[in-house]
Enzyme design. Sequence first.
Site, PDB file in Angstrom:
ATOM      1  CB  CYS A  27     -25.219  43.136 -47.716  1.00 18.78           C
ATOM      2  SG  CYS A  27     -25.805  41.690 -47.024  1.00 18.78           S
TER       3      CYS A  27
ATOM      4  CD  GLU B 252     -36.075  18.749 -35.570  1.00 18.05           C
ATOM      5  OE1 GLU B 252     -35.237  18.684 -36.475  1.00 18.05           O
ATOM      6  OE2 GLU B 252     -36.979  19.256 -35.460  1.00 18.05           O
TER       7      GLU B 252
ATOM      8  CB  CYS C  65     -24.654  47.800 -42.217  1.00 16.57           C
ATOM      9  SG  CYS C  65     -25.041  47.191 -43.709  1.00 16.57           S
TER      10      CYS C  65
ATOM     11  CE1 TYR D 162     -42.143  18.278 -39.997  1.00 12.76           C
ATOM     12  CE2 TYR D 162     -44.298  18.895 -38.968  1.00 12.76           C
ATOM     13  CZ  TYR D 162     -43.471  18.378 -39.827  1.00 12.76           C
ATOM     14  OH  TYR D 162     -44.334  17.684 -41.059  1.00 12.76           O
TER      15      TYR D 162
ATOM     16  CD  GLN E 117     -38.239  29.949 -33.496  1.00  8.05           C
ATOM     17  OE1 GLN E 117     -37.768  30.699 -34.221  1.00  8.05           O
ATOM     18  NE2 GLN E 117     -39.058  29.069 -33.599  1.00  8.05           N
TER      19      GLN E 117
ATOM     20  CB  CYS F  88     -40.336  30.251 -40.233  1.00  5.09           C
ATOM     21  SG  CYS F  88     -39.597  28.742 -40.778  1.00  5.09           S
TER      22      CYS F  88
END
Length: 462
Positions: free
Chosen positions: A78, A347, A72, A326, A297, A419
Amino acid sequence: MKKGEIYEGIIEKVDFPNKGYVQVDDQKVLIKNGIPGQNVRFMIQKKRSGRVQGRILEVLEKSPLETREPVCSNFPACGGCMYQTMSYENQLEMKDRQIRELLEDALIQGGQTDAEGKADFEWEGIHGSPIEFGYRNKMEFSFGDEYKDGPLSLGLHKKGSTYDILNTDDCRLVHKDMTDILTCVRTFFQEKGASYYRKLQHVGYLRHLMLRRGVTSGEILVHLVTTSQEEYDLEPLKEQLLALPLEGRIVGIMHIINDSLSDVVKSDETRILYGQDYFYETLLGLKFRISTFSFFQPNSLAAEVLYNVVRDYIQNTSGMEVFDLYSGTGTIAQLLAPVAKEVIGVEIVEDAVEAARENAKLNGLDNCRFIAGDVLKVLDDLTEKPDVIVLDPPRDGIHPKALPKILSYGVNRIVYVSCKATSLARDLEAFLQAGYRLEKACCVDQFCETVWTEAVAVFVKD
């Protein structure tokens, strides 16, 4: 070595997430945003308690791992795609090593070792994403300017900047449909001379553009987030968006009013300009209705890989009571429900819980129950006792007061989806102290080109 001094050196290795190290004489310097093998010029930013941190000023020589050109136009300004100049194979090899070493160190520290003092568990390596580019089903773009008092821009933050916004018209993390929508929206408001929201002064109109696109369905939601400080006729924008020659299909256009001071996407009022405020995505044969703010996700195809790993790690749930803590929009709960006695999902985001309930109905599952609330408090009120527990906490991991409650159930098997693997490594000590051992673990790369990856671990009661 003092703050402000400039040095040169080679980044010897990069630990998760994005922690590079350069050796200068007898001092190890932490440097972020680098790739192993790069020769860099850097400035010392911090020196505290013998630890030194620097900031890259210039890459003097590429790493041998950088075998391809940037994909890109905004690289490296970025900070979204740190590793796009590395082959995907090299990215996976690096992430595999990072997570494995992180867990090995935590296990050695916790005492789960073999006769040779090495971490005693099964490492199953890394699973790559089925697609490397265009995988993100959700992206939040910001309005601003690329430089002070410059023209209106819409895209992602410049690396290391809270204010400068790059026009990311060719971002490769998202499908081209999303960047086509982005350029249409920016051009519309440039022609109108609309202002963007200035975070320090709390004045201005345009805040964010949030896009969601089902990878399997091609259905797209467009969310324009503004303050209430100005008014524009958005009917022409709606018509322009619907006229775009997209591969997918816009099913909803929302105008979200957000007058909060914090720089997050939230709604004080949502106006539906077109269609509906949800879209559908299919995972492993199940259909999911995903609304504006419900968690899902971000890489749908890699999520299928992830959930297959979770199912494999949980093993047989036939006739069992399962806690999915969660639980987000209830994806894992619904994958386990067909053979389980009951799955209870907890949640804190009410929007996600509503979506989870809708999804369970959509998939004809009547043995899923979803509770809106903080895991820490909800567990006190539950009378059911689980046979197996699945944990998929947010990036910061499990609340330190909730973890002892979870472990006190004493179930034979707990699967932890993380994560942010450093949170998993931190929580590992509590599992070991509660009599669990880490049986096996792996990672699933949902975030190609970036520093992040998902880790999955299964703990068994000794």
